[in-house]
Design a protein around this motif. Structure first.
Motif, PDB file in Angstrom:
ATOM      1  N   TYR A   1       4.749  -4.117  15.216  1.00 37.08           N
ATOM      2  CA  TYR A   1       3.869  -4.434  16.338  1.00 37.08           C
ATOM      3  C   TYR A   1       4.492  -5.424  17.319  1.00 37.08           C
ATOM      4  CZ  TYR A   1       1.043  -2.795  12.450  1.00 37.08           C
ATOM      5  OH  TYR A   1       0.586  -2.091  11.372  1.00 37.08           O
ATOM      6  N   THR A   2       5.314  -6.326  16.807  1.00 38.82           N
ATOM      7  CA  THR A   2       5.824  -7.407  17.650  1.00 38.82           C
ATOM      8  C   THR A   2       7.286  -7.237  18.060  1.00 38.82           C
ATOM      9  OG1 THR A   2       6.462  -8.751  15.727  1.00 38.82           O
ATOM     10  CG2 THR A   2       4.220  -9.031  16.576  1.00 38.82           C
ATOM     11  N   GLU A   3       8.020  -6.320  17.396  1.00 38.08           N
ATOM     12  CA  GLU A   3       9.429  -6.149  17.741  1.00 38.08           C
ATOM     13  C   GLU A   3       9.791  -4.694  18.022  1.00 38.08           C
ATOM     14  OE1 GLU A   3      13.389  -5.090  17.593  1.00 38.08           O
ATOM     15  OE2 GLU A   3      12.166  -4.708  15.792  1.00 38.08           O
ATOM     16  N   LEU A   4       9.589  -3.811  17.055  1.00 36.38           N
ATOM     17  CA  LEU A   4      10.060  -2.431  17.207  1.00 36.38           C
ATOM     18  C   LEU A   4       9.339  -1.700  18.329  1.00 36.38           C
ATOM     19  CD1 LEU A   4      11.776  -0.036  16.243  1.00 36.38           C
ATOM     20  CD2 LEU A   4       9.920   0.532  14.645  1.00 36.38           C
ATOM     21  N   PHE A   5       8.020  -1.612  18.262  1.00 38.61           N
ATOM     22  CA  PHE A   5       7.285  -0.822  19.250  1.00 38.61           C
ATOM     23  C   PHE A   5       7.418  -1.382  20.666  1.00 38.61           C
ATOM     24  CE2 PHE A   5       4.205   0.646  15.672  1.00 38.61           C
ATOM     25  CZ  PHE A   5       5.143   1.563  15.244  1.00 38.61           C
TER      26      PHE A   5
ATOM     27  N   ALA B   1       6.302  10.762  28.030  1.00 39.91           N
ATOM     28  CA  ALA B   1       6.642   9.981  29.210  1.00 39.91           C
ATOM     29  C   ALA B   1       6.281  10.677  30.516  1.00 39.91           C
ATOM     30  CB  ALA B   1       8.136   9.648  29.197  1.00 39.91           C
ATOM     31  N   ALA B   2       6.167  11.998  30.492  1.00 46.34           N
ATOM     32  CA  ALA B   2       5.884  12.733  31.729  1.00 46.34           C
ATOM     33  C   ALA B   2       4.442  12.607  32.186  1.00 46.34           C
ATOM     34  CB  ALA B   2       6.223  14.218  31.537  1.00 46.34           C
ATOM     35  N   HIS B   3       3.575  12.093  31.349  1.00 49.70           N
ATOM     36  CA  HIS B   3       2.139  12.170  31.632  1.00 49.70           C
ATOM     37  C   HIS B   3       1.641  10.904  32.320  1.00 49.70           C
ATOM     38  CE1 HIS B   3       1.644  15.933  29.510  1.00 49.70           C
ATOM     39  NE2 HIS B   3       2.424  15.443  28.560  1.00 49.70           N
ATOM     40  N   PRO B   4       1.219  11.028  33.584  1.00 55.55           N
ATOM     41  CA  PRO B   4       0.735   9.839  34.305  1.00 55.55           C
ATOM     42  C   PRO B   4      -0.553   9.283  33.725  1.00 55.55           C
ATOM     43  CG  PRO B   4       0.293  11.839  35.577  1.00 55.55           C
ATOM     44  CD  PRO B   4       1.168  12.244  34.421  1.00 55.55           C
ATOM     45  N   SER B   5      -1.294  10.091  32.986  1.00 57.50           N
ATOM     46  CA  SER B   5      -2.561   9.615  32.416  1.00 57.50           C
ATOM     47  C   SER B   5      -2.348   8.575  31.332  1.00 57.50           C
ATOM     48  CB  SER B   5      -3.361  10.792  31.854  1.00 57.50           C
ATOM     49  OG  SER B   5      -2.616  11.488  30.869  1.00 57.50           O
ATOM     50  N   LEU B   6      -1.169   8.573  30.694  1.00 53.99           N
ATOM     51  CA  LEU B   6      -0.937   7.645  29.594  1.00 53.99           C
ATOM     52  C   LEU B   6      -0.616   6.267  30.187  1.00 53.99           C
ATOM     53  CD1 LEU B   6       1.067   8.418  26.343  1.00 53.99           C
ATOM     54  CD2 LEU B   6       0.661   6.122  27.203  1.00 53.99           C
ATOM     55  N   VAL B   7      -1.546   5.323  30.002  1.00 57.23           N
ATOM     56  CA  VAL B   7      -1.429   4.038  30.692  1.00 57.23           C
ATOM     57  C   VAL B   7      -1.324   2.848  29.740  1.00 57.23           C
ATOM     58  CG1 VAL B   7      -2.570   4.826  32.793  1.00 57.23           C
ATOM     59  CG2 VAL B   7      -3.953   3.903  30.925  1.00 57.23           C
ATOM     60  N   VAL B   8      -1.524   3.048  28.446  1.00 55.11           N
ATOM     61  CA  VAL B   8      -1.377   1.958  27.482  1.00 55.11           C
ATOM     62  C   VAL B   8      -0.797   2.525  26.197  1.00 55.11           C
ATOM     63  CG1 VAL B   8      -2.546   0.227  26.051  1.00 55.11           C
ATOM     64  CG2 VAL B   8      -3.322   0.609  28.392  1.00 55.11           C
ATOM     65  N   TRP B   9       0.254   1.883  25.700  1.00 54.95           N
ATOM     66  CA  TRP B   9       0.710   2.094  24.330  1.00 54.95           C
ATOM     67  C   TRP B   9       0.203   0.918  23.502  1.00 54.95           C
ATOM     68  CZ3 TRP B   9       2.825   6.165  21.969  1.00 54.95           C
ATOM     69  CH2 TRP B   9       3.442   7.151  22.746  1.00 54.95           C
ATOM     70  N   ASN B  10      -0.343   1.221  22.323  1.00 55.85           N
ATOM     71  CA  ASN B  10      -0.959   0.195  21.488  1.00 55.85           C
ATOM     72  C   ASN B  10      -0.373   0.242  20.083  1.00 55.85           C
ATOM     73  OD1 ASN B  10      -3.115  -1.773  20.771  1.00 55.85           O
ATOM     74  ND2 ASN B  10      -3.814  -0.086  19.483  1.00 55.85           N
ATOM     75  N   GLY B  11      -0.070  -0.935  19.518  1.00 56.89           N
ATOM     76  CA  GLY B  11       0.646  -1.010  18.252  1.00 56.89           C
ATOM     77  C   GLY B  11      -0.041  -0.382  17.068  1.00 56.89           C
ATOM     78  N   GLY B  12      -1.368  -0.363  17.037  1.00 59.39           N
ATOM     79  CA  GLY B  12      -2.069   0.227  15.906  1.00 59.39           C
ATOM     80  C   GLY B  12      -3.505  -0.254  15.874  1.00 59.39           C
TER      81      GLY B  12
END
Length: 823
Positions: free
Chosen positions: A447-451, A410-421
């Protein structure tokens, strides 16, 4: 808090049981081990096994992944009176039983998590014995697959039944070397009362202020304490007295006149050091954070559904590459190696790295370097090309793993997208999974609920996508080019690379084309005599299904069949470069309809024929130079017209307007000018346009001898040919070349007497450590170029101009009446 580092202890590793061949029976006696490390690297260091990458050793050493192993050490301990003593394991690979003085502390079954064990009751004053027993990962995966119900997956082993790096079981670019070991740090931590378990910074930007929420997780012991949580950033401090046990505590800090973290090419990468302490308890946390806003715009438009990445309110045209683990043996990956690989991306003009779902969550060094370089990160959750059980114990592991990963990163500003898989939605829709599953769960709930729930809770400022590819809604085919993200793999697998132009993708998150590694990289591990594309050791280093057949068919009409192995090597490298340039040029010609692309792939993990642009020895393949040209901020190409004249496609991805004079010439391969058209070009920042080249003076009346040359006064150039190389009137070697010594190495000067295509210096054939500054240079008659070679070797300069070292496309085109192909 008192910390005792156990990685510096004397460790051994030995085989406990498994199908160990007689020649390796010494593994039952044990060898010295390094922690962090894995069994393969320990056995290699002890001289017990050969290099797993060399020749066909991969198959010869497959028993390692079928064998149970034990790591053992002894250490001294003295009771310091603290209430708790925890054994903290940052990474155990993977199915482990931890025993301290024969007391079982616990079990693990997830490589991607950290684990803590209460060790106080098992410790004793003085000498202690610690053992970590690892169950063989391959049979464990098989057993769990049967227990959970077999589900579809790529490749051989059921990697989807174990929480371990999927690619460790082999992929279409990686070796099957299933590892075991203590792959990250291991230590004792003693504390009393309260411990700072984790810190998660949440950042927002409003009205020129940076708003930081520090979310601290506190673990409490039984001793009564009243600790104070303190945080500081940019000279602003906050504190909170914890008078009663709470699991989570928050501090709010406001940074005035905040300076934003910007992606590369958009401004500076401003970061702010943050310190969090639990005074009166144990633990401190220090990181550099950045303030930025990010969103993904998927608002439907008249053409479908876009996928536009927006950082700090500005749309970013993505020029990216997919990232795989840098080494199958993860403890060997250093910050220096990561820095070199990420520098390859930056030097090629890229602005985003996608951490692919079949790999691992990368180290803090990786994300810190991306923060520093301004490289955006698209982070997959670690699921790829398979159906996954949503039953226990996997579901609980997935949730714990995802919570930890989101919190840690969470500290990293470079991380801009989380993707389910990766490709799991596509697999369910298209790959025949439904009938094979017979009603079993396949991962949809992740992909649709937990993440998405966890990302919304733990990283509310970062967008989430259900998968890649994904068409934004579950009611469309997930790989629809008009909607969201798509993968293009029929090109490479079954179709010529010109068919990239059949698609009008909104965003391409995977596309690629194979080519061999550098000559020196290949020869370091392939010893077939004679060398042959279908030699047994070479095929060990080609993991794609029918890979070499696809390489040869991919030459199509572009290049003639190679006559020798060296020609095969060069032709397939060259064809890879042209394929990637063709794809990117087409995508950029569609701007703003197309909002970006992510090439498969940036890097390699071992010497292999693959889609990488930089091989595992760090040599930039010819395709890297094509990528650098095609990913430039300002880019021009000539695209075939839709049944008419060709189009000059121009993309300005810079913050200032682009004004230039434009000259388009029709010339012969010998340099004679037959027609000319001149104009001016004016383009706004971050904009694109096309210019029809329909002037009659530019019509190619003899495609075998003529071409178009479009030159801009700002230095950009685009070429257009009416015929493929075998039908072009190319001379075999229409240039002179001389080499001379220079500071830091050598310079090779090339002067063309006629059209010479794709001049490339394969300097690694002379010095494997040599680095060239340019490649794939096309020269018109009368033009010159200089190639700088950085090398510490004492070379005969003439060796750099030999016909097998200084290559061109012309080399591959036989004069009329010349010999035919070898096979």
């Amino acid at each position: 808090m008192t910390t005792t580092d156990l990685t510096s202890s004397d460790w051994t590793v030995r085989a406990l049981r498994g199908p160990v061949p007689d020649e390796f029976a010494a593994v039952f006696d044990g060898v010295p081990a390094t922690v962090p490390g894995v069994v393969h690297t320990d056995l290699l260091a002890a001289g017990v096994i050969p290099d797993p990458f060399d020749g066909d050793n991969e198959a010869r050493l497959s028993w390692i992944g079928e064998t149970d192993w034990e790591y053992r050490t002894e250490f001294e301990w003295a009771d310091d009176g603290e209430e708790r003593v925890d054994l903290a394991a940052d990474g155990l690979d993977t199915v482990a039983t931890v025993l301290l003085n024969d007391h079982e502390l616990g079990h693990t079954a997830n490589q991607h998590r950290r684990h803590r064990f209460d060790a106080r009751g098992a410790l004793r004053e003085g000498r202690n014995e610690l053992r970590v027993v690892f169950a063989a990962p391959v049979p464990y995966a098989r057993r769990m697959s049967e227990r959970l119900g077999p589900r579809p997956h790529a490749n051989v082993h059921p990697y989807n039944a174990i929480r371990k790096t999927a690619a460790n079981f082999g992929w279409d670019w990686g070796p099957d070397v299933a590892t075991a070991g203590i792959w990250q740090g291991l230590r004792l931590e003693s504390w009393s009362g309260a411990r700072l378990a984790s810190v998660r910074p949440e950042t927002r930007v409003a009205g020129g202020y940076g708003l930081l929420t520090v979310v601290a997780e506190i673990e409490w012991g039984t001793r009564r304490v009243a600790p104070v949580l303190r945080a500081e950033v940019a000279g602003v401090a906050a504190e909170l007295s914890l008078t009663r046990p709470v699991r989570e505590a928050r501090l709010e800090l406001v940074v005035p006149e905040v300076r934003l973290w910007q992606p590369r090419g958009r401004g500076e990468q401003h970061r702010y050091p943050v310190t969090v302490r639990l005074d009166g308890g144990s633990g401190a946390w220090r990181r550099a954070i950045g303030f930025r806003t990010v969103e993904v715009d998927t608002t439907p438009d008249e053409a479908g559904t876009p996928f536009v990445l927006r950082v700090n309110g500005a749309d970013v045209y993505v020029r990216g590459a997919n990232w795989i683990p840098a080494d199958p043996f993860l403890p060997r990956v250093t910050r220096e190696r990561l820095a070199a690989s990420l520098r390859d991306a930056v030097d090629a003009g890229l602005n985003l790295i996608r951490v692919w779902g079949g790999g691992a969550y990368e180290s803090e060094d990786f994300y810190d370097l991306c923060d520093e370089l301004g490289l955006l990160v698209w982070q997959d959750f670690l699921l790829a090309c398979a159906a996954y059980s949503e039953d226990e114990p996997l579901r609980g592991e997935f949730e714990a793993e995802a919570r930890e990963a989101i919190t840690r990163l969470a500290a990293h500003p470079s991380l801009v997208v989380w993707n389910g898989g990766n490709e799991n939605l596509w697999g369910y829709a298209d790959w025949g999974w439904r009938s094979r599953l017979g009603g079993l769960s396949w991962g949809e709930g992740y992909y649709t609920e937990l993440f998405p729930r966890l990302v919304a809770e733990l990283a509310p400022g970062t967008p989430y996508a259900d998968g890649s590819p994904y068409s934004v809604t579950p009611y469309r085919h997930p790989n629809d080019d008009a909607h969201g993200t798509m993968h293009i793999w029929d090109v490479w697998n079954t179709r010529d690379y010109v068919h990239y132009r059949d698609y009008r993708p909104r965003f391409v998150s995977e596309f690629g084309f194979q080519g061999p590694p550098a000559w020196s990289t290949l020869r370091a591990v392939v010893h077939d005599d004679p060398l042959d594309p279908y030699g047994p050791q070479l095929l060990t280093h080609q993991k794609a299904n029918d890979g070499n057949g696809k390489l040869e068919r991919g030459l199509g009409e572009h290049l003639p069949p190679p006559e020798t192995f060296e020609d095969w090597h060069w032709a397939t490298q060259l064809n890879q470069a042209r394929a990637i340039r063709c794809g990117i040029a087409h995508f950029r010609s569609l701007v703003p309809h197309n909002s970006g692309w992510i090439l498969w792939q940036l890097n390699d993990c071992w010497p292999v024929i693959s889609w990488a642009v930089v091989d595992s020895h760090g040599v930039r393949k010819p395709v890297w130079f094509a990528l650098r040209e095609a990913a430039a901020d300002r880019f021009v190409s000539v695209q075939p017209g839709d049944g008419g004249a060709p189009l000059l496609a121009v993309h300005n991805d810079r913050p200032e307007p682009w004004s230039a004079g434009l000259t388009v010439r029709r010339i012969t391969v010998h340099g004679d000018e037959l027609g000319r058209w001149e104009g001016t070009l004016g383009l706004q920042p971050r904009a694109a346009t096309t210019v029809p080249l329909d002037d009659v003076r530019l019509a190619l009346t003899d495609p075998a001898t003529q071409l178009l040359v479009a030159d801009l006064s700002t230095g950009e150039r685009a070429l257009y040919y009416g015929a493929e190389d075998p039908r072009l009137a190319l001379e075999p070697r229409p240039f002179t070349a001389t080499a001379r010594r220079a500071d830091g190495g050598y310079v090779v000067d090339v002067a063309a007497t006629s059209l010479v295509k794709d001049v490339t210096l394969l300097a690694d054939k002379v010095d494997p450590a040599a680095v060239v500054d340019t490649g794939l240079v096309t020269l018109l008659a009368g033009e010159r170029c200089s190639i700088r070679v950085t090398s510490a070797a004492d070379l005969d300069p003439a060796a750099l101009t030999g016909p097998g070292v200084l290559r061109t496309a012309n080399d591959l085109v036989r004069p009329a009446g010349g010999p035919g192909p070898r096979r």
